[in-house]
Structure formats: structure tokens, C-alpha cells
Write a protein that holds these residues in place. Structure first.
Motif, PDB file in Angstrom:
ATOM      1  N   VAL A   1       0.870  -1.183   0.000  1.00  0.00           N
ATOM      2  CA  VAL A   1       0.000   0.000   0.000  1.00  0.00           C
ATOM      3  C   VAL A   1       0.904   1.229   0.000  1.00  0.00           C
ATOM      4  CG1 VAL A   1      -1.875   1.241   1.130  1.00  0.00           C
ATOM      5  CG2 VAL A   1      -1.704  -1.253   1.380  1.00  0.00           C
ATOM      6  N   GLY A   2       0.802   2.042  -1.064  1.00  0.00           N
ATOM      7  CA  GLY A   2       1.659   3.225  -1.087  1.00  0.00           C
ATOM      8  C   GLY A   2       1.642   3.928  -2.425  1.00  0.00           C
ATOM      9  N   ASN A   3       2.738   4.628  -2.696  1.00  0.00           N
ATOM     10  CA  ASN A   3       2.803   5.388  -3.951  1.00  0.00           C
ATOM     11  C   ASN A   3       3.349   4.537  -5.089  1.00  0.00           C
ATOM     12  OD1 ASN A   3       5.594   5.311  -3.510  1.00  0.00           O
ATOM     13  ND2 ASN A   3       5.640   7.358  -2.598  1.00  0.00           N
ATOM     14  N   GLU A   4       3.436   5.136  -6.254  1.00  0.00           N
ATOM     15  CA  GLU A   4       3.851   4.403  -7.452  1.00  0.00           C
ATOM     16  C   GLU A   4       5.276   3.877  -7.326  1.00  0.00           C
ATOM     17  OE1 GLU A   4       3.699   5.003 -12.339  1.00  0.00           O
ATOM     18  OE2 GLU A   4       3.570   6.738 -10.996  1.00  0.00           O
ATOM     19  N   HIS A   5       6.126   4.634  -6.630  1.00  0.00           N
ATOM     20  CA  HIS A   5       7.519   4.215  -6.483  1.00  0.00           C
ATOM     21  C   HIS A   5       7.624   2.914  -5.688  1.00  0.00           C
ATOM     22  CE1 HIS A   5      11.777   4.503  -6.537  1.00  0.00           C
ATOM     23  NE2 HIS A   5      11.918   4.859  -5.270  1.00  0.00           N
ATOM     24  N   LEU A   6       6.785   2.738  -4.670  1.00  0.00           N
ATOM     25  CA  LEU A   6       6.783   1.502  -3.899  1.00  0.00           C
ATOM     26  C   LEU A   6       6.432   0.317  -4.790  1.00  0.00           C
ATOM     27  CD1 LEU A   6       6.858  -0.043  -1.171  1.00  0.00           C
ATOM     28  CD2 LEU A   6       4.421   0.475  -0.925  1.00  0.00           C
ATOM     29  N   ILE A   7       5.456   0.508  -5.662  1.00  0.00           N
ATOM     30  CA  ILE A   7       5.041  -0.562  -6.569  1.00  0.00           C
ATOM     31  C   ILE A   7       6.166  -0.897  -7.555  1.00  0.00           C
ATOM     32  CG2 ILE A   7       3.321  -1.261  -8.297  1.00  0.00           C
ATOM     33  CD1 ILE A   7       2.286  -0.926  -5.369  1.00  0.00           C
ATOM     34  N   GLN A   8       6.853   0.132  -8.025  1.00  0.00           N
ATOM     35  CA  GLN A   8       7.950  -0.074  -8.975  1.00  0.00           C
ATOM     36  C   GLN A   8       9.093  -0.866  -8.356  1.00  0.00           C
ATOM     37  OE1 GLN A   8       8.910   3.903 -10.176  1.00  0.00           O
ATOM     38  NE2 GLN A   8       7.290   4.026 -11.721  1.00  0.00           N
ATOM     39  N   ILE A   9       9.551  -0.458  -7.173  1.00  0.00           N
ATOM     40  CA  ILE A   9      10.689  -1.156  -6.560  1.00  0.00           C
ATOM     41  C   ILE A   9      10.302  -2.548  -6.061  1.00  0.00           C
ATOM     42  CG2 ILE A   9      11.795   1.007  -5.890  1.00  0.00           C
ATOM     43  CD1 ILE A   9      10.871   0.535  -3.039  1.00  0.00           C
ATOM     44  N   SER A  10       8.987  -2.787  -5.926  1.00  0.00           N
ATOM     45  CA  SER A  10       8.521  -4.112  -5.516  1.00  0.00           C
ATOM     46  C   SER A  10       8.284  -5.020  -6.715  1.00  0.00           C
ATOM     47  CB  SER A  10       7.228  -3.989  -4.700  1.00  0.00           C
ATOM     48  OG  SER A  10       7.416  -3.147  -3.582  1.00  0.00           O
ATOM     49  N   ALA A  11       8.516  -4.490  -7.928  1.00  0.00           N
ATOM     50  CA  ALA A  11       8.416  -5.254  -9.188  1.00  0.00           C
ATOM     51  C   ALA A  11       7.019  -5.822  -9.425  1.00  0.00           C
ATOM     52  CB  ALA A  11       9.457  -6.383  -9.209  1.00  0.00           C
ATOM     53  N   VAL A  12       6.009  -5.048  -9.049  1.00  0.00           N
ATOM     54  CA  VAL A  12       4.628  -5.451  -9.319  1.00  0.00           C
ATOM     55  C   VAL A  12       4.224  -4.865 -10.679  1.00  0.00           C
ATOM     56  CG1 VAL A  12       2.235  -5.339  -8.544  1.00  0.00           C
ATOM     57  CG2 VAL A  12       4.083  -5.500  -6.862  1.00  0.00           C
ATOM     58  N   PRO A  13       3.728  -5.682 -11.599  1.00  0.00           N
ATOM     59  CA  PRO A  13       3.383  -5.160 -12.926  1.00  0.00           C
ATOM     60  C   PRO A  13       2.174  -4.218 -12.891  1.00  0.00           C
ATOM     61  CG  PRO A  13       2.702  -7.462 -12.708  1.00  0.00           C
ATOM     62  CD  PRO A  13       3.518  -7.142 -11.497  1.00  0.00           C
ATOM     63  N   VAL A  14       2.187  -3.205 -13.762  1.00  0.00           N
ATOM     64  CA  VAL A  14       1.094  -2.239 -13.895  1.00  0.00           C
ATOM     65  C   VAL A  14       0.586  -2.293 -15.324  1.00  0.00           C
ATOM     66  CG1 VAL A  14       0.422   0.180 -13.680  1.00  0.00           C
ATOM     67  CG2 VAL A  14       2.175  -0.760 -12.161  1.00  0.00           C
ATOM     68  N   THR A  15      -0.727  -2.444 -15.502  1.00  0.00           N
ATOM     69  CA  THR A  15      -1.301  -2.561 -16.845  1.00  0.00           C
ATOM     70  C   THR A  15      -1.351  -1.190 -17.526  1.00  0.00           C
ATOM     71  OG1 THR A  15      -3.568  -2.181 -16.132  1.00  0.00           O
ATOM     72  CG2 THR A  15      -2.756  -4.456 -16.029  1.00  0.00           C
TER      73      THR A  15
END
Length: 609
Positions: free
Chosen positions: A385-399
Motif C-alpha cells: 500500500v503506497g505510492n507508485e515508487h513503492l510498486i515499482q521497486i517491488s516489481a509489481v506489474p502495472v497494466t
């Protein structure tokens, strides 16, 4: 011994005795007049000599020692009128000083009086018993009745109601309380009845810490106070040495005694501390907790103010404006609510208002990533749960669809919160906050009172930062981690600026610590309040303007007092050289200078911008 040396009583006795002596002198009863003055001299000498002796026990040559020696010399020469008048004037000035200090601490005393004295505690046989607050222990169950004051920090175990927390936050609107919600000592239950489990008692409570903070702050000294104290350490012995030298070389005991009286640096020693203590007391009365005279002195010199965005420039009650959650199941939404329930960030509170009830069975480990968000590990799954940078460094894909939604949210100047597991992003929320009503006027006022540079710093993206900064005519820095904020503040400091940082969140801790003056909003996180040098209990930026002007006015009065004290010393020395100042008249001028600096400092009691 001290009971018989009460300075107020002795001063009154001396005053009445001097009036009586004057009457005897008028009717030519010289012998009686002399005896009365001799007795008054001895009575007046005792409390002064007592204080001198107490100081000598700690190897301190005090002003009282100078006056004691001078009075003994005058009595030896038979100048009982001089010694009696000197003792009266000295003690009268001391009593006024004590009363002034007591008055400046009235704000703290008024807070102390607000603290609850008793509590209704459940006994082992399930009966309610009224006990002194000192006997309440952690874990005890307390009954809080409608209209009663809450005596501990704790959590609601049963019942519901609403509390007025104005003593803590300055907000007069009642806060709704239900099962599991926190309550704070010093607040009032204005509706309902509650059973509360005590978590913090006495000095550990938020209310107790506020009182302790102010008391400690009033004992903290500013740089100018420390300089004067250092000066007094060698100045007072120097005056004593000079008097001895004059007495030995000139064989003039009267002149030596007069030097002791005239050399007392009373107004110089009291001028700065009384102003600082009064200034801190004024702040406390208006919901501004300043942690010491050194903080007040630095705040007066600040030329750059850096603001956090959410909860500082904005209300801190954002609302979800847009969302993309078509991949989110009911169970996953409950997981998100459970994670957000553990955060006090304004964005988390916004999400909780649109999410279902949290899961009571979810168990796991929560890790806070400052400036990024949170990671929760539980039930063999990782949640982000967080900002876009957290998702990026966690390597979660974004559609692609999600990227377009993210861009649209950013273009609208809204804050982003993404929720994901290890496989994909499950939901995206666009959240917006409102700028505080008083913010524009407060910023305008700060510019008018000498703040040259104001900057907004945020971990949010550029468009969200721009949406707040532009209407306020502020420059801004966006996409910052907590360490980045501290680094930028350090850059300003290296450029020669005195920097204040205003924030309210856990991630503001490094910036609050790095700034010359850290200013925390009273409704903020506990770490921010602990790290801050100034606490705005009302969480209102108009209080920041008050704090800045109070600091400037306090410094102004400090320098007025120092100037007056130095001019007094110069005048007395000239009087000694040209023989128009003597022992009693010199003490009168000396004590008048003390009274004037005290009255000048007390003007701060009623200061308002």
C-alpha cells in the motif's frame, strides 16, 4: 530557619519599620530611631546572608554575598539607616522578581489544575471505586461518566460517546468515540458513558507530557542567557576584588562598600531570563509549546520556512475523489482496510471512509517504508500500500489501463495510493485534500514579518504538489523521501539560512530534526511532536505567525533589558566617580532598574500579534 526568613514577610516588616523610624526621626527621638534602624538592619541582613551562604556551599560568589558584606561594613561604620534601606530595597526587588516568575508560570499552573485528580476504577469484585489518580495503574478499567473529565490515556472497551479534546488539540468540535478508539487524559466526555482501559497514566499521558514539556522549556536557557550567566560568574568576584582593592589602597571603607552595592549586576542577570520565561508562558497560554529559550531565540532569526503539504498546509482530511478497483474483491478490500487501520496518515483515514470493515482475523507483520508506504506480510501473502515508487521497486506489474488512470490522477493534482499483492495492482485511488482556510493569510503575514523564503516539500508527485503550491504562491519540491527533505534543508542551511520546518507526520521526523527550528502540528504523529522544538497544539498556521512574532518581541525585550541594565551600571559608576551616588541612593537606582526590566518583560504576558 527558612520559615523565619520568609522574604515577603521580612520585606513588609522592614517597610513598616522604616516608616516607624522616619516618624521617630521627625519627633527627634534619635536614640529610638537608631535602635529601630539597627534592629531592622539585622533583620534585613538575615535572609540575604542566608542566601549568600547557600550559594557559597556550591562555590558560587553571588550578588547576595556582595550585599551582605556591604551591609556588614555599613553597620560597622554605624550607618544603620543606609544598611536598613539597602536591605529593604534589595529584598523588595527580590520579592517582585519571585512574584513575576510565579506569574509567568501561571499558564503551566492553569494546565496542571486542569489535570484530573480522581478516577472511578473497577475493583476485583466488579464494583466502581473512586480513587486518587496517583493510584490508577496501567491496565485498570475506568468508568467515564457523561460530563466527566477523562483521567488517563487509554482505549474504549465498552460504550460510546463523544469527547471535547480542546485541552490537547485546541479543536472545540467533539470527537466521536466507539469501541477500540483512543481517549486522552484532560479531555471531557460531553456525551455518553464509557469503560476505558488505562494505557498511560500520570506524567506518561499526552496531557502530562505537555505540562512537563512546558516546565522543562522554561528552564532551558537561550544563548544570550548563557552568555550573561558566564559573564556574571567572573563579574561578581571581580566587583568583590575591586572593592577590597579600593578599601586597602584608599583606606576608604565607605567607598569600598558603595562599590559592592553599585556593582551588583541584578538587572543584567534577571533581564533575559524573565523575558524568556514570560514569552514561553505566553506561548503556552495560546497553544504554542516552545521547548526552551534557545528555541525562542532561534525562531526570531528564522528567514526560511519549509512546509510539509498534507496535514500542514492542507486540512489533513482528504477524500477519495477517483478510484480504479475493478480487480478488487471484497476480501481484498477488507485486507486493505485492515492495513490502513494501523496507520494514522491522513490518506489512510480517507481510504477507511470508503472501505468495508477491517478483518479481525488477519495476522501478520507490517513494515512502514518512510516516504513510500507500507508492506504487510500475512497469510502467506505480501501486500503493498503506497505510492507508485513503492510498486515499482517491488516489481509489481502495472497494466496500460492502470498507467493511464495514474496519469489522469496526477494531471488532476490528486494524491495517489496503490494497493497490490505480489502478482498485480488491485486498486488505485485518487485522493485530494483542501487547503486550510487560514493558510493564505498566515503565509502573507509571515512574509510581512521577515520570512524571506517559503518552500513546500512533499513526497507526492509534481502535479499534486502544484495543485496546492500554486494558489499559495509557493515554490515546491516533490517526489521527496524523508531523507531528501532533510538534505534540502541542510542545503539551505549551508547557504546561510536559518530554517524552520513545519510538519505533522512520521516521515517528517528527519526534517524536523535537521531544521534549526522544528515545528510540529499538534494533531500530528507522536514522533513529530517529540522531535519538534515548537508544537502548535491548535494545528492552526495562524499560531505559527503568533509564535514568530512572539519570538521577535521576546528578543526585542531581552535586548531592551540588557541595554537598560548596562546603562544603569554606567550611570552608577559615573555617580561613584563624581560623588553624586551613595550607598542607599545607589541601591535605590539598582533596584529600580530591576523593577523596570521585570515590568518590561511582563508586557509579554498580554502579547498578541
Amino acid at each position: 530557619m527558612q520559615k523565619w526568613l520568609n522574604e515577603t514577610k521580612v520585606t513588609i516588616l522592614l517597610g513598616m519599620g522604616l516608616i516607624l523610624a522616619a516618624i521617630f526621626k521627625i519627633v527627634d527621638w534619635e536614640i529610638v530611631n537608631l535602635w529601630v534602624l539597627a534592629v531592622l538592619s539585622v533583620v534585613g541582613l538575615l535572609p540575604i546572608a542566608w542566601r549568600a551562604g547557600q550559594a557559597l556551599r556550591y562555590h558560587v560568589i553571588s550578588i547576595e554575598l556582595l550585599v551582605t558584606i556591604a551591609m556588614l561594613g555599613a553597620m560597622y561604620l554605624g550607618e544603620f539607616e543606609e544598611s536598613a534601606i539597602v536591605s529593604f530595597l534589595f529584598l523588595f526587588g527580590s520579592v517582585l522578581e519571585q512574584r513575576a516568575v510565579k506569574k509567568t508560570r501561571a499558564a503551566v499552573q492553569s494546565l496542571t489544575n486542569l489535570a484530573p485528580k480522581t478516577a472511578l476504577v473497577k475493583s476485583k469484585v466488579n464494583q466502581w471505586k473512586m480513587v486518587p489518580i496517583e493510584q490508577v495503574q496501567k491496565g485498570a478499567i475506568l468508568l467515564i461518566k457523561n460530563g466527566a473529565q477523562i483521567p488517563v490515556d487509554g482505549v474504549v472497551m465498552q460504550g460510546q460517546g463523544s469527547a471535547n479534546q480542546a485541552n490537547l488539540t485546541g479543536e472545540s468540535m467533539p470527537v466521536a468515540l466507539t469501541l477500540g478508539m483512543p481517549v486522552f487524559a484532560g479531555s471531557y466526555l460531553v456525551e455518553g458513558n464509557l469503560e476505558v482501559k488505562a494505557q498511560k497514566v500520570g506524567a506518561e499521558t499526552a496531557f502530562g507530557q505537555i505540562i512537563e514539556m512546558i516546565e522543562e522549556a522554561q528552564d532551558q536557557k537561550s544563548p544570550i542567557e548563557k552568555t550573561i550567566d558566564h559573564f556574571a560568574r567572573w563579574y561578581t568576584p571581580a566587583v568583590l576584588g575591586l572593592a577590597l582593592l579600593v578599601g586597602v589602597l584608599n583606606h576608604n571603607l565607605v567607598q569600598a562598600i558603595t562599590i559592592l552595592i553599585l556593582g551588583c549586576p541584578g538587572a543584567l542577570v534577571i533581564g533575559a531570563p524573565i523575558a524568556m520565561v514570560t514569552g514561553i508562558g505566553n506561548g503556552a497560554k495560546h497553544g504554542i509549546m516552545v521547548k526552551g529559550g534557545d528555541v525562542l531565540a532561534t525562531l526570531a532569526q528564522v528567514d526560511t520556512v519549509v512546509f510539509d503539504k498534507t496535514g500542514t498546509l492542507t486540512v489533513g482530511q482528504p477524500k477519495v475523489q477517483n478510484k480504479l478497483d475493478e480487480n478488487l474483491t471484497q476480501t481484498q478490500a477488507e485486507v486493505l482496510a485492515t492495513i490502513e487501520q494501523r496507520s494514522n496518515h491522513p490518506l489512510a483515514q480517507a481510504l477507511l471512509r470508503v472501505l468495508p470493515q477491517p478483518m479481525s482475523t488477519l495476522v501478520g507483520q507490517l513494515t512502514v517504508k518512510n516516504g513510500l508506504g507500507m508492506v504487510f506480510e500475512g497469510n502467506n501473502q505480501k501486500w503493498y500500500v503506497g505510492n507508485e515508487h513503492l510498486i515499482q521497486i517491488s516489481a509489481v506489474p502495472v497494466t496500460t489501463k492502470q498507467r493511464k488512470f495514474i496519469q489522469a490522477i496526477e494531471d488532476a493534482g490528486q494524491s495517489l495510493v496503490l494497493f497490490a499483492n505480489q502478482e498485480r495492482v488491485l486498486a488505485i485511488y485518487g485522493i485530494a485534500d483542501q487547503i486550510r482556510v487560514e493558510t493564505k493569510m498566515a503565509l502573507r503575514a509571515l512574509r510581512q514579518i521577515g520570512v524571506q523564503k517559503m518552500v513546500m516539500m512533499t513526497g507526492d508527485h509534481a502535479q499534486a504538489a502544484e495543485a496546492v503550491a500554486n494558489p499559495l504562491t509557493l515554490s515546491y519540491e516533490s517526489n521527496l523521501l524523508p531523507a531528501d527533505k532533510a538534505d534540502l534543508i541542510q542545503t539551505y542551511q549551508k547557504a546561510g539560512h536559518k530554517v524552520a520546518f513545519v510538519g505533522d507526520g512520521v516521515n517528517d521526523g528527519p526534517a524536523l530534526a535537521q531544521a534549526d527550528v522544528g515545528i510540529a502540528m499538534g494533531n500530528g504523529a507522536e514522533v513529530a511532536i517529540e522531535t519538534g522544538d515548537v508544537i502548535l497544539m491548535h494545528s492552526n498556521l495562524e499560531r505559527l505567525v503568533h509564535a514568530r512574532q512572539l519570538a521577535q518581541q521576546t528578543q526585542k525585550i531581552v535586548w531592551q533589558n540588557i541595554t537598560l541594565a548596562l546603562l544603569t551600571v554606567a550611570f552608577l559608576l559615573l555617580g561613584l566617580i563624581f560623588n553624586f551616588i551613595y550607598m542607599a541612593s545607589g541601591m535605590f537606582v539598582h533596584e529600580m532598574s530591576i523593577i523596570i526590566v521585570i515590568l518590561n518583560a511582563l508586557r509579554l504576558t498580554h502579547f498578541r500579534p
